[in-house]
Design an enzyme around this catalytic site. Sequence first.
Site, PDB file in Angstrom:
ATOM      1  N   ASN A   9       0.864  -1.179   0.000  1.00 13.42           N
ATOM      2  CA  ASN A   9       0.000   0.000   0.000  1.00 13.42           C
ATOM      3  C   ASN A   9       0.905   1.235   0.000  1.00 13.42           C
ATOM      4  O   ASN A   9       1.494   1.572   1.013  1.00 13.42           O
ATOM      5  CB  ASN A   9      -0.879  -0.040   1.265  1.00 13.42           C
ATOM      6  CG  ASN A   9      -1.717   1.216   1.443  1.00 13.42           C
ATOM      7  OD1 ASN A   9      -1.813   2.043   0.540  1.00 13.42           O
ATOM      8  ND2 ASN A   9      -2.323   1.358   2.616  1.00 13.42           N
ATOM      9  N   LYS A  11       0.106   4.261  -0.283  1.00 11.94           N
ATOM     10  CA  LYS A  11      -0.519   5.453   0.332  1.00 11.94           C
ATOM     11  C   LYS A  11      -0.279   6.682  -0.560  1.00 11.94           C
ATOM     12  O   LYS A  11      -0.180   6.535  -1.773  1.00 11.94           O
ATOM     13  CB  LYS A  11      -0.002   5.641   1.758  1.00 11.94           C
ATOM     14  CG  LYS A  11      -0.138   4.352   2.578  1.00 11.94           C
ATOM     15  CD  LYS A  11       0.070   4.539   4.045  1.00 11.94           C
ATOM     16  CE  LYS A  11      -0.097   3.191   4.744  1.00 11.94           C
ATOM     17  NZ  LYS A  11       0.027   3.286   6.197  1.00 11.94           N
ATOM     18  N   HIS A  94      -9.372   1.120   5.070  1.00 10.92           N
ATOM     19  CA  HIS A  94      -8.087   1.342   5.748  1.00 10.92           C
ATOM     20  C   HIS A  94      -8.294   2.290   6.929  1.00 10.92           C
ATOM     21  O   HIS A  94      -9.083   3.229   6.858  1.00 10.92           O
ATOM     22  CB  HIS A  94      -7.062   1.917   4.766  1.00 10.92           C
ATOM     23  CG  HIS A  94      -5.685   1.903   5.324  1.00 10.92           C
ATOM     24  ND1 HIS A  94      -5.249   2.854   6.215  1.00 10.92           N
ATOM     25  CD2 HIS A  94      -4.672   1.015   5.171  1.00 10.92           C
ATOM     26  CE1 HIS A  94      -4.012   2.554   6.566  1.00 10.92           C
ATOM     27  NE2 HIS A  94      -3.632   1.447   5.956  1.00 10.92           N
ATOM     28  N   GLU A  96      -6.653   4.690   8.008  1.00 10.43           N
ATOM     29  CA  GLU A  96      -6.456   6.118   7.723  1.00 10.43           C
ATOM     30  C   GLU A  96      -7.697   6.706   7.075  1.00 10.43           C
ATOM     31  O   GLU A  96      -8.055   7.871   7.328  1.00 10.43           O
ATOM     32  CB  GLU A  96      -5.204   6.299   6.832  1.00 10.43           C
ATOM     33  CG  GLU A  96      -3.929   6.042   7.627  1.00 10.43           C
ATOM     34  CD  GLU A  96      -2.777   5.466   6.832  1.00 10.43           C
ATOM     35  OE1 GLU A  96      -2.785   5.541   5.595  1.00 10.43           O
ATOM     36  OE2 GLU A  96      -1.841   4.921   7.469  1.00 10.43           O
ATOM     37  N   GLU A 166      -5.438  -4.950  10.698  1.00 12.11           N
ATOM     38  CA  GLU A 166      -4.385  -3.958  10.897  1.00 12.11           C
ATOM     39  C   GLU A 166      -4.641  -3.197  12.201  1.00 12.11           C
ATOM     40  O   GLU A 166      -5.401  -2.227  12.217  1.00 12.11           O
ATOM     41  CB  GLU A 166      -4.376  -2.962   9.733  1.00 12.11           C
ATOM     42  CG  GLU A 166      -4.100  -3.599   8.390  1.00 12.11           C
ATOM     43  CD  GLU A 166      -3.559  -2.582   7.403  1.00 12.11           C
ATOM     44  OE1 GLU A 166      -2.435  -2.761   6.941  1.00 12.11           O
ATOM     45  OE2 GLU A 166      -4.250  -1.596   7.125  1.00 12.11           O
ATOM     46  N   GLY A 172       2.558   2.140  10.789  1.00 14.88           N
ATOM     47  CA  GLY A 172       3.519   3.232  10.612  1.00 14.88           C
ATOM     48  C   GLY A 172       4.239   3.618  11.895  1.00 14.88           C
ATOM     49  O   GLY A 172       4.933   4.624  11.947  1.00 14.88           O
ATOM     50  N   SER A 212       3.510  -2.298  10.325  1.00 14.89           N
ATOM     51  CA  SER A 212       4.958  -2.379  10.524  1.00 14.89           C
ATOM     52  C   SER A 212       5.554  -3.749  10.200  1.00 14.89           C
ATOM     53  O   SER A 212       6.460  -4.213  10.885  1.00 14.89           O
ATOM     54  CB  SER A 212       5.316  -1.938  11.951  1.00 14.89           C
ATOM     55  OG  SER A 212       4.921  -0.586  12.159  1.00 14.89           O
TER      56      SER A 212
HETATM   57  P1  PGA Z   1       2.945   0.151   7.678  1.00 16.05           P
HETATM   58  O1  PGA Z   1       1.477   0.379   7.047  1.00 16.05           O
HETATM   59  O2  PGA Z   1       3.482  -1.121   7.077  1.00 16.05           O
HETATM   60  O3  PGA Z   1       3.735   1.367   7.233  1.00 16.05           O
HETATM   61  O4  PGA Z   1       2.771   0.070   9.140  1.00 16.05           O
HETATM   62  C1  PGA Z   1       0.597  -0.690   6.895  1.00 16.05           C
HETATM   63  C2  PGA Z   1      -0.700  -0.208   6.299  1.00 16.05           C
HETATM   64  O5  PGA Z   1      -1.118   0.908   6.618  1.00 16.05           O
HETATM   65  O6  PGA Z   1      -1.342  -0.924   5.512  1.00 16.05           O
END
Ligand code: PGA
Length: 249
Positions: A9, A11, A94, A96, A166, A172, A212
């Site tokens: 992803n 983003k 997601h 976010e 997640e 992140g 992560s």
């Molecule tokens: P990350 O993001 O691997 O940077 O923690 C995962 C995601 O948001 O799908």
Amino acid sequence: MRKNIVAGNWKMNNGLSQTQALISDIKKQTQISDAEVMIAPSFTNLWHAFEALRQDNIEVVAQNMHFAENGAYTGEVSAGMLQSIGVKTVILGHSERRAYYNETDESLAKKVDAALANHMRIIFCFGEELADRKAGNEESVVESQIKNALFHLGADAFKNIVLAYEPVWAIGTGETASPDQAQDMHAFIRKTLANKYGKEVADNVSILYGGSVKPNNAKEIFGKPDVDGGLIGGASLKAEDFYAIVNAF
Ligand code: PGA
């Protein structure tokens, strides 16, 4: 049988030239695992990515879509538009999107319906926040996210749904759920599906872990029996790291 999947992803990262560079780096990598590989660039780069990867075994997926077919929704993109450039899979829900754009279980249920009506595959994301986990509510939060957005569907729909657990506190942040925490939750998710749709449906749904995932922890996380791959944010922006994760299977 369910598939192993590793999806990147991206983003809101990478303009056109960075997208071209990253795809060219990706093409240089060697895949030794049997995992299905996907990347999710921003809307503006989907067409380029689709064209550039046409001959490769890498699926290009969208990060979001609107639930309506078309109309007065300035700034939005529909399932039909994605389909028209060859994109057949979309990430929905997601954290976010939930946190910054007020996506709710109810609006996500509509997006899920629209994607399925357009014969798209969905990577459906959900997960608890840190406060939920501290309070010991992670299972009930996850259960209600799944029920509210997906349990109006018939069993057949799950052939086109991939789940992505997640935990928000791991996205992140560099803090990963431990392999056991991931396994416990994935087993709970599969049990929740089995209770509603039966064991066969539950056993055939791929459940990805996200938060992560890095080259140094992927193998242990993916080694758990109910973890069928990962949704990778930060580490998907470097081809070498991404493929180290793909090849962790
Ligand atoms: P990350 O993001 O691997 O940077 O923690 C995962 C995601 O948001 O799908």
